[in-house]
Design an enzyme around this catalytic site. Structure first.
Site, mmCIF file in Angstrom:
data_model
loop_
_atom_site.group_PDB
_atom_site.id
_atom_site.type_symbol
_atom_site.label_atom_id
_atom_site.label_comp_id
_atom_site.label_asym_id
_atom_site.label_seq_id
_atom_site.Cartn_x
_atom_site.Cartn_y
_atom_site.Cartn_z
ATOM 1 N N SER A 123 -9.769 -0.841 7.361
ATOM 2 C CA SER A 123 -9.251 -0.685 6.001
ATOM 3 C C SER A 123 -8.525 -1.883 5.418
ATOM 4 C CB SER A 123 -8.314 0.516 5.936
ATOM 5 O OG SER A 123 -9.074 1.683 5.838
ATOM 6 N N SER B 264 -9.659 1.524 3.166
ATOM 7 C CA SER B 264 -8.816 2.310 2.288
ATOM 8 C C SER B 264 -7.766 1.492 1.540
ATOM 9 C CB SER B 264 -8.100 3.387 3.102
ATOM 10 O OG SER B 264 -7.230 2.796 4.067
ATOM 11 N N LYS C 140 0.847 -1.202 0.000
ATOM 12 C CA LYS C 140 0.000 0.000 0.000
ATOM 13 C C LYS C 140 0.883 1.252 0.000
ATOM 14 C CE LYS C 140 -3.868 1.850 2.813
ATOM 15 N NZ LYS C 140 -4.681 1.610 4.031
HETATM 16 N N1 GLN Z 1 -13.037 3.726 6.656
HETATM 17 C C1 GLN Z 1 -12.481 4.171 7.874
HETATM 18 C C2 GLN Z 1 -12.129 5.622 7.784
HETATM 19 O O1 GLN Z 1 -12.398 6.210 6.788
HETATM 20 C C3 GLN Z 1 -11.301 3.340 8.238
HETATM 21 C C4 GLN Z 1 -10.122 3.692 7.464
HETATM 22 C C5 GLN Z 1 -8.923 2.885 7.839
HETATM 23 O O2 GLN Z 1 -9.035 1.841 8.497
HETATM 24 N N2 GLN Z 1 -7.756 3.380 7.464
HETATM 25 O O3 GLN Z 1 -11.593 6.208 8.666
#
Ligand code: GLN
Length: 474
Positions: free
Chosen positions: A166, A142, A63
Site C-alpha cells: 500500500s 491503500s 494517512k
Molecule cells: N492491496 C492490499 C490489500 O488490499 C494491500 C493493502 C495494504 O498494503 N494495506 O490488502
C-alpha cells in the site's frame, strides 16, 4: 529555509493553496490548515533563534490511519466517524518532535484494504495523472491520498502504511517514491491495525533523498510496540552516494510473468541495463515459492484483520447504531459501519480461523510464509538487492476492477512477497508507459539494510533522470 530563501509560513501557505487547487483529487479528508499555520510561525521563530530542528517547518501529510491527537481519524471508515484520538502515533510524534508540521490527513482505502482507494467511505481519490478528458484514473491504494497529494506537488512528503504493497503500488501509479521499511524498523503504536504481522509505516516523497530523510526521523525502537526492533538506525543520508559499482543486483525469474504488459517488461529490462551501466553485477536468482505469496497473503491478512476489527462494536470508538439490545447494537453498528470489502475480509478471516479450517488454511499459509522468507534468505546470500517491477500495470480507470476482487488482489503480486518476509522495499518512478502514465521499479533489500536499499534506489533515480510531473513542469 536554511538559506533564508523562504520561511515556514510561506511554505505552509503555498502548500495550503496547492491543496486547495487540488481539491478535486479528494486526497485530503481532514485539513489542518489553522494548526499548521500556527506551527509554521513557531518554526520560523525557532529558526530565528538558531534552534531549528532537522525537519523544522516541513509540512507532511499523514494517512488517516495514523492516530493524530485532537484531529479526527477514520481509517477511511464510516465506523470511525467521530473518533478523535487523545494520543499521537509514535512515528507521528517523532516527526513533529523533529520539527515537521502536520498538513492534512489523507484519504485511503477503508482500513487499508484495497489497491485503488475506491473502498474509502470518503469516496475515491483521483490520480493527478488522469487525462483531462476521459475517466478518472485510480491513484492505487491503500495509501492513495498520500501518493496523489505528493504527486500533485501539494506537500513535499506524506506518511503511508504498507501491509501488502500500500505504499509502493500507489507510489508507482502516481510517479512518486514510496518506501516500506523492514518490519519492526518503525513503531506501529498509534497506527490503526489492519494485519499486525505485516503493517509498516513509511514515507511517500518526490525523491529518494527525501524518503531517506523522513525514514531517518520516524525509525527506531519503541517500547510501546513489542515488535519494534531495538537496533541502531544507520545514517541513511550517508548511504546516498550513488556508487553501485560491484553491488550485486538479483533478478528473480519467477517475477517474469507471461501476462506482464510489454511496457512494464521493457522498463524492467531498462532498469537492468541502467544498473549494469553503473557497474553493478546482475545475477539471475530464483524465489521458487513466489506464486504462493498472493494466496498466502489473502489468508493471513484477513485472518489478522478479522481479529483486529473485532474491537469496533459501537461501544468504544466512533459511530454507534441504535439497537434493541447489545447484540443488536453490535450487529447494526458493524453492518452499517463497515463497507463491502472490509466485511468480505472479516468473513474470510473468520472462516480461515474457524475450527476445522484453521489447519487447512491459516496454518498452511503460515508455512508458505516461512518458505517465502527462506527463498529470500537464500537469494540474499548471493545478491545485495533485488530488482523487480512494482506493479503489473500503470494506473487503471476508476471502476475497472471493483466488481472483481480477485483482479484487484493481483495488483499486489510483486509487492506481497517482501511484505510476507518482512523485508524493506522501495518503489522508484522509472518511466512512463505508452499512455504517458508513470511506472515504478521496485528494489527489495535485506532485513534492516535500508542503507543499501536506498543506495541502490538513489542510483536508479539518477539513471532515470528527470521525469515530467502531472502538474505540467518537472
Ligand atoms: N492491496 C492490499 C490489500 O488490499 C494491500 C493493502 C495494504 O498494503 N494495506 O490488502
Amino acid at each position: 529555509m536554511a538559506a533564508g530563501d523562504c520561511s515556514a509560513v510561506e511554505l505552509v501557505e503555498a502548500c495550503i493553496a496547492a491543496q486547495g487547487a487540488a481539491a478535486d483529487l479528494n486526497a485530503v479528508v481532514a485539513a489542518t490548515a489553522e494548526q499548521a499555520r500556527a506551527a509554521a510561525r513557531h518554526a520560523d521563530q525557532r529558526r530565528h533563534r538558531n534552534e531549528a530542528r532537522p525537519l523544522e517547518g516541513i509540512p507532511v501529510a499523514v494517512k488517516d490511519i495514523f492516530c493524530t491527537r485532537g484531529v479526527a481519524t477514520t481509517a477511511g471508515s464510516r465506523i470511525l466517524d467521530g473518533f478523535v484520538p487523545a494520543y499521537e502515533s509514535t512515528v507521528g510524534a517523532k516527526l513533529w518532535d523533529a520539527g515537521a508540521i502536520l498538513l492534512g490527513k489523507t484519504n485511503m482505502d477503508e482500513f487499508a484494504m484495497g489497491s485503488s482507494n475506491e473502498t474509502s467511505w470518503w469516496g475515491p481519490v483521483r490520480n493527478p495523472w488522469s487525462p483531462a478528458a476521459g475517466p478518472s484514473l485510480v491513484p492505487g491504494g491503500s495509501s492513495g491520498g498520500s501518493a496523489a497529494i505528493v504527486a500533485a506537488r501539494a506537500v513535499p512528503a506524506a506518511l503511508g502504511t504498507d501491509t501488502g504493497g500500500s505504499i509502493r503500488q500507489p507510489a508507482s501509479f502516481c510517479g512518486v517514491v514510496g518506501l516500506k521499511p523492514t518490519y519492526g524498523r518503525c513503531s506501529r503504536w498509534g497506527i490503526i491495525a489492519f494485519a499486525s504481522s505485516l503493517d509498516q509505516a513509511g514515507p511517500l516523497t518526490r525523491s529518494v533523498a527525501d524518503a531517506a530523510l523522513i525514514l531517518q526521523h520516524i525509525a527506531g525502537f519503541d517500547p510501546k510496540d513489542s515488535t519494534s526492533a531495538d537496533l541502531p538506525v544507520p545514517d541513511l543520508h550517508a548511504a546516498l552516494h550513488g556508487d553501485v559499482k560491484g553491488l550485486r543486483v538479483g533478478i528473480p525469474a519467477e517475477y517474469r510473468l507471461d501476462t506482464l504488459p510489454v511496457a512494464v517488461g521493457d522498463l524492467w529490462e531498462q532498469g537492468i541495463a541502467w544498473f549494469r551501466a553503473a557497474g553493478a553485477e546482475l545475477l539471475d536468482v530464483s524465489l521458487p515459492h513466489t506464486r504462493y505469496a498472493l494466496p498466502a497473503y489473502y489468508i493471513v491478512a484477513p485472518a489478522e484483520a478479522s481479529a483486529n476489527l473485532a474491537r469496533y462494536d459501537g461501544v468504544r470508538f466512533g459511530r454507534r447504531s441504535a439497537g434493541r439490545d447489545p447484540d443488536d447494537l453490535y450487529t447494526r453498528t458493524r453492518r452499517e459501519g463497515f463497507g463491502e470489502e472490509v466485511r468480505r475480509r472479516i468473513m474470510i478471516g473468520g472462516y480461515v480461523l474457524s475450527e476445522g479450517y484453521y489447519d487447512a488454511y491459516y496454518l498452511r499459509a503460515q508455512q508458505v510464509r516461512t518458505r517465502i522468507a527462506e527463498d529470500f534468505r537464500t537469494a540474499f546470500r548471493e545478491v545485495d538487492v533485488l530488482l523487480t517491477p512494482t506493479a503489473p500495470s500503470s494506473a487503471f480507470p476508476e471502476g475497472a476492477k471493483t466488481d472483481d476482487p480477485l483482479a484487484m488482489y493481483v495488483n499486489d503480486i510483486f509487492t506481497v512477497p517482501a511484505s510476507l518476509a518482512g523485508l524493506p522495499a522501495i518503489s522508484v518512478p522509472a518511466g512512463l508507459d505508452d499512455d504517458r502514465l508513470p511506472l515504478g521499479l521496485q528494489l527489495i533489500g535485506r532485513a534492516f539494510d535500508e542503507a543499501t536499499l536506498l543506495r541502490a534506489a538513489a542510483a536508479l533515480e539518477n539513471a532515470v533522470g528527470t521525469l515530467p510531473s502531472p502538474m505540467g513542469s518537472a
